[in-house]
Write an enzyme that holds these catalytic residues in place. Structure first.
Site, PDB file in Angstrom:
ATOM      1  N   LYS A  41       0.862  -1.634  -0.394  1.00  0.00           N
ATOM      2  CA  LYS A  41      -0.172  -0.091  -0.133  1.00  0.00           C
ATOM      3  C   LYS A  41       0.801   1.656   0.019  1.00  0.00           C
ATOM      4  CE  LYS A  41      -2.838   0.504   3.919  1.00  0.00           C
ATOM      5  NZ  LYS A  41      -3.090   1.706   4.331  1.00  0.00           N
ATOM      6  N   SER A  42       2.229   1.022   1.233  1.00  0.00           N
ATOM      7  CA  SER A  42       2.856   2.824   1.056  1.00  0.00           C
ATOM      8  C   SER A  42       3.418   3.895  -0.511  1.00  0.00           C
ATOM      9  CB  SER A  42       3.293   2.138   2.265  1.00  0.00           C
ATOM     10  OG  SER A  42       3.355   2.092   3.089  1.00  0.00           O
ATOM     11  N   ARG A  46       2.665   5.471  -3.516  1.00  0.00           N
ATOM     12  CA  ARG A  46       4.373   6.764  -3.787  1.00  0.00           C
ATOM     13  C   ARG A  46       5.156   6.625  -4.992  1.00  0.00           C
ATOM     14  NH1 ARG A  46       4.706   5.933   1.509  1.00  0.00           N
ATOM     15  NH2 ARG A  46       5.700   6.769   3.290  1.00  0.00           N
ATOM     16  N   ARG A 142      -8.579  12.377  11.372  1.00  0.00           N
ATOM     17  CA  ARG A 142      -7.059  12.091  12.456  1.00  0.00           C
ATOM     18  C   ARG A 142      -6.875  12.891  11.724  1.00  0.00           C
ATOM     19  NH1 ARG A 142      -5.022   6.697   9.029  1.00  0.00           N
ATOM     20  NH2 ARG A 142      -3.877   6.970   9.860  1.00  0.00           N
ATOM     21  N   GLN A 189       4.699   9.293   6.629  1.00  0.00           N
ATOM     22  CA  GLN A 189       3.748   9.694   5.763  1.00  0.00           C
ATOM     23  C   GLN A 189       4.452  11.386   6.068  1.00  0.00           C
ATOM     24  OE1 GLN A 189       0.446   8.711   7.450  1.00  0.00           O
ATOM     25  NE2 GLN A 189       0.143   7.354   6.638  1.00  0.00           N
ATOM     26  N   ASP A 340       2.122  -0.985  11.929  1.00  0.00           N
ATOM     27  CA  ASP A 340       1.516  -0.937  11.066  1.00  0.00           C
ATOM     28  C   ASP A 340       1.169  -2.867  11.819  1.00  0.00           C
ATOM     29  OD1 ASP A 340       0.573   1.057  10.329  1.00  0.00           O
ATOM     30  OD2 ASP A 340       1.869   0.694   7.986  1.00  0.00           O
ATOM     31  N   ARG A 371      -6.101   2.215  17.469  1.00  0.00           N
ATOM     32  CA  ARG A 371      -5.428   0.955  17.295  1.00  0.00           C
ATOM     33  C   ARG A 371      -5.577  -0.277  19.084  1.00  0.00           C
ATOM     34  NH1 ARG A 371      -3.152   0.015  11.598  1.00  0.00           N
ATOM     35  NH2 ARG A 371      -4.955   0.295  10.771  1.00  0.00           N
ATOM     36  N   ARG A 418      -7.360  -3.039   9.703  1.00  0.00           N
ATOM     37  CA  ARG A 418      -6.153  -4.227  10.601  1.00  0.00           C
ATOM     38  C   ARG A 418      -7.270  -5.064  11.592  1.00  0.00           C
ATOM     39  NH1 ARG A 418      -2.367  -0.633   8.033  1.00  0.00           N
ATOM     40  NH2 ARG A 418      -1.764  -1.955   5.792  1.00  0.00           N
TER      41      ARG A 418
HETATM   42  C1  S3P Z   1       2.679   5.004   5.782  1.00  0.00           C
HETATM   43  C2  S3P Z   1       3.444   5.063   7.485  1.00  0.00           C
HETATM   44  C3  S3P Z   1       2.625   4.869   8.907  1.00  0.00           C
HETATM   45  C4  S3P Z   1       1.928   3.986   8.844  1.00  0.00           C
HETATM   46  C5  S3P Z   1       0.883   4.180   7.220  1.00  0.00           C
HETATM   47  C6  S3P Z   1       1.547   4.094   5.961  1.00  0.00           C
HETATM   48  C7  S3P Z   1       3.410   5.663   5.449  1.00  0.00           C
HETATM   49  O1  S3P Z   1       2.204   5.715   9.276  1.00  0.00           O
HETATM   50  O2  S3P Z   1       1.120   3.311   9.765  1.00  0.00           O
HETATM   51  O3  S3P Z   1      -0.089   2.283   7.371  1.00  0.00           O
HETATM   52  O4  S3P Z   1       2.947   4.549   4.251  1.00  0.00           O
HETATM   53  O5  S3P Z   1       4.299   5.878   5.759  1.00  0.00           O
HETATM   54  P1  S3P Z   1       2.474   6.694   9.918  1.00  0.00           P
HETATM   55  O6  S3P Z   1       3.510   8.129   8.949  1.00  0.00           O
HETATM   56  O7  S3P Z   1       1.864   7.555  10.608  1.00  0.00           O
HETATM   57  O8  S3P Z   1       3.698   6.658  10.857  1.00  0.00           O
END
Ligand code: S3P
Length: 461
Positions: A41-42, A46, A142, A189, A340, A371, A418
């Site tokens: 997903k990350s 990107r 959030r 993030q 995560d 969570r 999750r």
């Molecule tokens: C992510 C960073 C994490 C993670 C999220 C995905 C990312 O969050 O929990 O599911 O893709 O950069 P944080 O940057 O808030 O730690």
């Protein structure tokens, strides 16, 4: 843009009909087979954002087709990128070049995705136009202040709800200022939002992270041709400096299978009475592998073979066999590398013999749900003893199958993908079936989860 969906229910997600969808997982004897979990997903977020900022075409294979990534794709189309997808899932993005996006004539809805909203806020902070960002009920709750603070220092202006919440309007700056920003919380993030803003900023934009977080943005920026200087700082952190206004060139990207999704069949295979599961092509970026390290410390039989690098990301094949697990202490320093994965780890801990103590978990309170509370309450409902603190959780392992909820009782998924998948995983090896009250959000990160687990032998319906 057209995005293939694995599950017809997926197309309904953005609209969230009122029909909740409870799912039940019943104990099973054998979990076996080889399956490929969906794309990371990350990396998928990107891949879309950076290819939209490149010149020419980028061809992406293995892109996650979950709702989160679709929302990012839809937003980028509204900003001027060309995105199409063929039957086999290969995605082609026609980029606009750095700084080349245009003002959207609609609100950008990032659905459930914190990554989508925060990274896009960064990208848009240095595009001189207005954009409005929103999301679903969870995302609207959030904190966005963590990206607003550094992006305002770069010259962007924001109007958010009280508390820095979505919906918010961004007025990107025409005269961005390069900054050096030290992250107050370990967050990939926030780091990525600042670097993406730095793309269209003259000079060097620098992020200092006291604890290292996933580096997919840095790796992918370098692969697209950006100039980055990365050096270690005291106590294991690093300083990342990006030289702004590079010309990014379209390229090929292959997205590895998501280790955060692999976490669920991995734990299921470990706790099933007879588990033998192979997961090929999983991303094993060392900043994402904290769960696998922790499980190995607990006694898990996980073998990692055929380690290789694919388009700048480490990838390997995993083989998991059912194992007797023991409780461990998971130190706070490891949290950024498995942030995560605590819901999946908590399931392994509930099954293990002895106590598992998880520390440094304050960030878990601001994920798709709180969570920490969701895990503690769910385990309690399943008959597992827990001790919940402000930023820690202690789990008293059952030394075998946890009891599971009383008949007619369900675990609250709290609209969190999750949490839902974790407790369905627990049901693979609990004494009684586990029902989660609503499984619809699973589609945000793991389309086809139920089908994949069923293919392995799980009884999830
Ligand atoms: C992510 C960073 C994490 C993670 C999220 C995905 C990312 O969050 O929990 O599911 O893709 O950069 P944080 O940057 O808030 O730690």
């Amino acid at each position: 843009m057209r995005m293939r969906t694995a599950d017809p229910a997926a197309t309904r997600l953005g609209q969230r009909d009122n029909q909740v969808s409870p799912i039940t997982s019943s104990p099973t004897q054998t979990l076996a087979g080889a399956v490929r979990v969906p794309g990371d997903k990350s990396i998928s977020h990107r891949a879309l954002m950076l290819s939209a900022s490149a010149v020419g075409e980028t061809v992406i294979s293995g892109l996650l087709e979950g709702a989160d990534v679709r929302a990012t794709g839809t937003a980028l189309v509204a900003l001027g990128a060309g995105i199409s997808q063929s039957e086999d899932g290969t995605c082609r993005v026609l980029g606009r070049g750095v700084g080349g996006l245009h003002e959207p004539d609609t609100v950008l809805d990032l659905g459930n995705s914190g990554t989508g909203a925060r990274l896009l806020a960064g990208l848009l902070a240095t595009h001189p136009f207005h954009a409005m960002l929103t999301g679903d009920a969870s995302l609207r709750n959030r904190p966005m202040g963590r990206v607003i603070a550094p992006l305002e220092r770069m010259g962007a202006r924001f109007a958010a709800r009280d508390g820095g919440l979505l919906p918010m309007t961004i007025r990107g700056t025409a005269d961005p200022v390069p900054v050096e920003y030290t992250l107050p919380v370990p967050s990939a993030q926030v780091k990525s939002a600042v670097l993406l803003a730095g793309l269209n900023t003259p000079g060097r934009t620098t992020v200092v992270e006291p604890a290292r977080t996933r580096d997919h943005t840095e790796r992918m920026l370098a692969a697209f041709g950006a100039e980055l200087e990365i050096e270690p700082v005291e106590d294991g952190g690093q300083r990342v400096a990006l030289t702004g206004q590079p010309e990014l060139a379209g390229m090929r990207i292959s997205v590895p299978a998501d280790p955060s999704s692999a976490a669920f069949p991995t734990v299921a295979a470990l706790i099933a009475p007879s588990g033998a599961v192979d997961l090929p092509g999983v991303g094993v970026n060392p900043l994402r592998t904290g769960l696998f390290e922790t499980l190995s410390e607990m006694g898990a039989a996980i073998s990692v073979t055929n380690a290789r690098e694919e388009h700048g990301e480490p990838v390997a094949d995993l083989s998991i066999r059912s194992s007797a697990l023991s409780g461990v202490r998971v130190p706070a320093e490891r949290a950024p590398r498995m942030i995560d994965e605590y819901p999946a780890l908590a399931v392994a801990a509930a099954y293990a013999k002895g106590e598992t103590r998880l520390e440094g978990l304050a960030e878990l309170r601001v994920k798709e749900s709180d969570r920490l509370t969701a895990i503690a309450e769910g385990l309690h409902r399943c008959g597992v003893r827990v001790d919940l603190g402000e930023d820690f959780l202690t789990i008293e392992g059952c030394g075998g199958p946890p009891p599971g909820p009383d008949a007619g009782d369900a675990v609250a998924a709290r609209d969190d993908h999750r949490i839902a998948m974790a407790f369905l995983t627990l049901g693979v090896a609990s004494q009684r079936p586990v029902t989660v009250d609503d499984g619809r959000m699973i589609e945000t990160s793991f389309p086809g989860f139920t089908g994949l687990m069923t293919e392995l032998g799980a009884r999830i319906a």
